[in-house]
Design an enzyme around this catalytic site. Structure first.
Site, mmCIF file in Angstrom:
data_model
loop_
_atom_site.group_PDB
_atom_site.id
_atom_site.type_symbol
_atom_site.label_atom_id
_atom_site.label_comp_id
_atom_site.label_asym_id
_atom_site.label_seq_id
_atom_site.Cartn_x
_atom_site.Cartn_y
_atom_site.Cartn_z
ATOM 1 N N CYS A 153 0.816 -1.241 0.000
ATOM 2 C CA CYS A 153 0.000 0.000 0.000
ATOM 3 C C CYS A 153 0.840 1.279 0.000
ATOM 4 C CB CYS A 153 -0.937 0.012 1.197
ATOM 5 S SG CYS A 153 -2.176 -1.270 1.091
ATOM 6 N N HIS A 187 -3.364 7.324 2.784
ATOM 7 C CA HIS A 187 -3.780 6.041 2.233
ATOM 8 C C HIS A 187 -5.113 5.665 2.893
ATOM 9 C CE1 HIS A 187 -3.937 1.964 0.981
ATOM 10 N NE2 HIS A 187 -3.660 1.455 2.164
ATOM 11 N N ASN A 235 -10.291 0.179 0.180
ATOM 12 C CA ASN A 235 -8.835 0.244 0.067
ATOM 13 C C ASN A 235 -8.423 -0.281 -1.314
ATOM 14 O OD1 ASN A 235 -6.085 -0.067 0.229
ATOM 15 N ND2 ASN A 235 -6.087 -1.143 2.190
HETATM 16 O O1 UT7 Z 1 -3.778 -1.279 3.577
HETATM 17 C C1 UT7 Z 1 -2.742 -1.312 4.486
HETATM 18 C C2 UT7 Z 1 -2.753 -2.396 5.463
HETATM 19 N N1 UT7 Z 1 -4.030 -2.764 6.015
HETATM 20 C C3 UT7 Z 1 -4.608 -2.051 7.012
HETATM 21 O O2 UT7 Z 1 -4.174 -0.982 7.378
HETATM 22 C C4 UT7 Z 1 -5.796 -2.694 7.679
HETATM 23 C C5 UT7 Z 1 -5.635 -2.635 9.185
HETATM 24 N N2 UT7 Z 1 -6.644 -3.363 9.915
HETATM 25 C C6 UT7 Z 1 -7.932 -2.986 9.973
HETATM 26 O O3 UT7 Z 1 -8.365 -2.055 9.315
HETATM 27 C C7 UT7 Z 1 -8.820 -3.708 10.931
HETATM 28 O O4 UT7 Z 1 -8.045 -4.522 11.772
HETATM 29 C C8 UT7 Z 1 -9.931 -4.569 10.266
HETATM 30 C C9 UT7 Z 1 -10.952 -3.677 9.608
HETATM 31 C C10 UT7 Z 1 -9.314 -5.524 9.271
HETATM 32 C C11 UT7 Z 1 -10.656 -5.392 11.332
HETATM 33 O O5 UT7 Z 1 -11.180 -4.527 12.334
HETATM 34 P P1 UT7 Z 1 -10.839 -4.763 13.866
HETATM 35 O O6 UT7 Z 1 -11.569 -3.735 14.590
HETATM 36 O O7 UT7 Z 1 -9.355 -4.800 14.021
HETATM 37 O O8 UT7 Z 1 -11.485 -6.171 14.117
HETATM 38 P P2 UT7 Z 1 -10.797 -7.487 14.694
HETATM 39 O O9 UT7 Z 1 -10.023 -8.184 13.641
HETATM 40 O O10 UT7 Z 1 -10.136 -7.180 15.990
HETATM 41 O O11 UT7 Z 1 -12.086 -8.338 15.018
HETATM 42 C C12 UT7 Z 1 -13.042 -7.935 16.020
HETATM 43 C C13 UT7 Z 1 -14.239 -8.855 15.933
HETATM 44 C C14 UT7 Z 1 -13.863 -10.341 15.841
HETATM 45 O O12 UT7 Z 1 -14.816 -11.077 16.541
HETATM 46 P P3 UT7 Z 1 -14.514 -11.602 18.032
HETATM 47 O O13 UT7 Z 1 -13.284 -12.439 17.905
HETATM 48 O O14 UT7 Z 1 -14.313 -10.365 18.847
HETATM 49 O O15 UT7 Z 1 -15.752 -12.366 18.348
HETATM 50 C C15 UT7 Z 1 -13.988 -10.633 14.376
HETATM 51 O O16 UT7 Z 1 -14.276 -11.988 14.110
HETATM 52 O O17 UT7 Z 1 -14.982 -8.567 14.745
HETATM 53 C C16 UT7 Z 1 -15.153 -9.761 13.984
HETATM 54 N N3 UT7 Z 1 -15.164 -9.410 12.577
HETATM 55 C C17 UT7 Z 1 -16.293 -9.073 11.932
HETATM 56 N N4 UT7 Z 1 -17.557 -8.937 12.310
HETATM 57 C C18 UT7 Z 1 -18.461 -8.563 11.410
HETATM 58 C C19 UT7 Z 1 -14.132 -9.372 11.723
HETATM 59 N N5 UT7 Z 1 -14.563 -8.997 10.495
HETATM 60 C C20 UT7 Z 1 -15.888 -8.810 10.613
HETATM 61 C C21 UT7 Z 1 -16.889 -8.415 9.693
HETATM 62 N N6 UT7 Z 1 -18.150 -8.292 10.127
HETATM 63 N N7 UT7 Z 1 -16.601 -8.146 8.408
#
Ligand code: UT7
Length: 332
Positions: free
Chosen positions: A116, A256, A286
């Site tokens: 990215c 970004h 993204n």
């Molecule tokens: O492009 C350059 C590099 N990439 C980035 O900069 C991306 C960086 N990361 C992020 O933007 C975020 O980490 C994400 C958007 C990918 C995920 O958001 P998060 O707030 O970090 O969620 P998480 O992975 O900590 O997951 C929290 C909860 C989990 O459930 P439990 O374990 O708490 O029960 C996930 O399973 O949210 C759940 N979850 C979802 N729920 C509904 C993960 N994806 C989803 C979804 N819908 N799409």
């Protein structure tokens, strides 16, 4: 001797027509619009549906429009740099293919792979060539068909990414406008948290790599998020500090577009009013190397000669960086 700076003199973007909304995704994976909007800021993204089209087709569209806008012919271009994480092929470079599709025949062209942050790495590379005085017109294009490596059964990644491309023309400027400074960084130890497992020389494609879904994006979102927040903000604060600027001096932040919460954290750290931050993540998600030029393209009408602009990115690798530039033209 007059110092030559590298200035962006034209910008253009291309996104495919087909939209994939949060509501569409609700029907594919266990997610919902509210979760996606509040956790990422994304409402919809564009998808290049035509299976015969690739990153180079979007890149070529962006570059064709760019040359038309600037009123120059493909023959005048000296160099094409394409930032992409989804090249048409491992080789030849996507920049080569874009040049062919646009009819650019007097240039040498190559890809930059920095996930990215690739667009910023490429723009910095272009600026070095321009500053030598030997190169007059360099095209920097970011193009990614992210849908080609997204697993639409993985709700943690499929909600984030979209397809798109943006391009800028970089030319010499002796009036003090253009790229003033850049800070680029990388840390390969971060690779374990965001990568594509197979398809390269480590794990060439086999039946097993396909069955085990190793050709898709693998991301440990929470870890990447943590690094992105601190590194993108660090590098943006650093570039202000070493150029004796405060948030008040900055007219625009072009971040970004990976997650609205990462963007907000960076703007906060820079002491920027939210009205100075370019955000279109809600429309495109993204697009990896497309995000920054797509923002410049959409905001071009608002940009004025002399505006202080900071570009900032964080991506797989890990890679990150920021560029400080003085905008070089008033749009017509
Ligand atoms: O492009 C350059 C590099 N990439 C980035 O900069 C991306 C960086 N990361 C992020 O933007 C975020 O980490 C994400 C958007 C990918 C995920 O958001 P998060 O707030 O970090 O969620 P998480 O992975 O900590 O997951 C929290 C909860 C989990 O459930 P439990 O374990 O708490 O029960 C996930 O399973 O949210 C759940 N979850 C979802 N729920 C509904 C993960 N994806 C989803 C979804 N819908 N799409």
């Amino acid at each position: 001797m007059t110092q030559i700076k590298a200035a962006i003199t034209a910008v253009n973007g291309y996104v495919p027509e087909d939209k994939l909304t949060n509501f569409d995704l609700e029907k594919i994976v266990d997610t919902n619009d509210e979760w996606i909007r509040t956790r990422t800021g994304i409402e919809e993204r564009r998808i290049l549906k035509d299976p015969t089209k690739a990153s180079s087709d979007m890149g070529a569209e962006a570059v064709k429009g760019l040359l038309k806008k600037r009123g120059i012919s493909p023959d005048e271009i000296d160099m094409v740099i394409c930032a992409t994480a989804t090249p048409d092929h491992l080789f030849p470079s996507t920049a080569n293919i874009i040049s062919d599709k646009v009819g650019i025949k007097n240039a040498w062209s190559f890809d930059v792979m920095a996930a990215c942050s690739g667009f910023l790495y490429s723009l910095t590379t272009a600026s070095q060539f321009i500053e030598t005085g030997k190169y007059k017109k360099i095209v920097v294009v970011g193009a990614d068909k992210m849908s080609s490596i997204v697993d639409y059964e993985d709700r943690a990644t499929c909600i984030i990414f979209g397809d798109g491309s943006g391009a800028v023309l970089v030319e010499p400027n002796t009036e003090g406008y253009g790229i003033m400074d850049s800070v680029m960084q990388s840390d390969g130890a971060g690779r374990e948290f965001l990568h594509q497992k197979a398809g390269g020389s480590l794990n060439p494609a086999t039946v097993e790599t396909v069955q085990n879904k190793m050709h898709y994006i693998y991301q440990e979102g929470r870890t990447v998020f943590k690094f992105a927040v601190s590194k993108m903000a660090d590098v943006s604060a650093e570039i202000l500090e070493r150029n004796n600027l405060t948030g008040d001096d900055v007219d625009w932040l072009v971040p970004h577009q990976a997650n609205l919460r990462i963007i907000d954290a960076t703007a906060n750290r820079m002491g920027l009013d939210p009205s100075k931050v370019m955000i279109n993540i809600q429309k495109y998600g993204n697009t990896t190397n497309g995000t920054i030029p797509l923002c410049l393209w959409e905001w071009e009408n608002k940009l004025k000669k002399g505006d202080n602009i900071v570009l900032a990115a964080f991506g797989g690798g890990f890679t990150w960086g920021s560029i400080y530039l003085k905008w070089a033209y008033d749009s017509k």
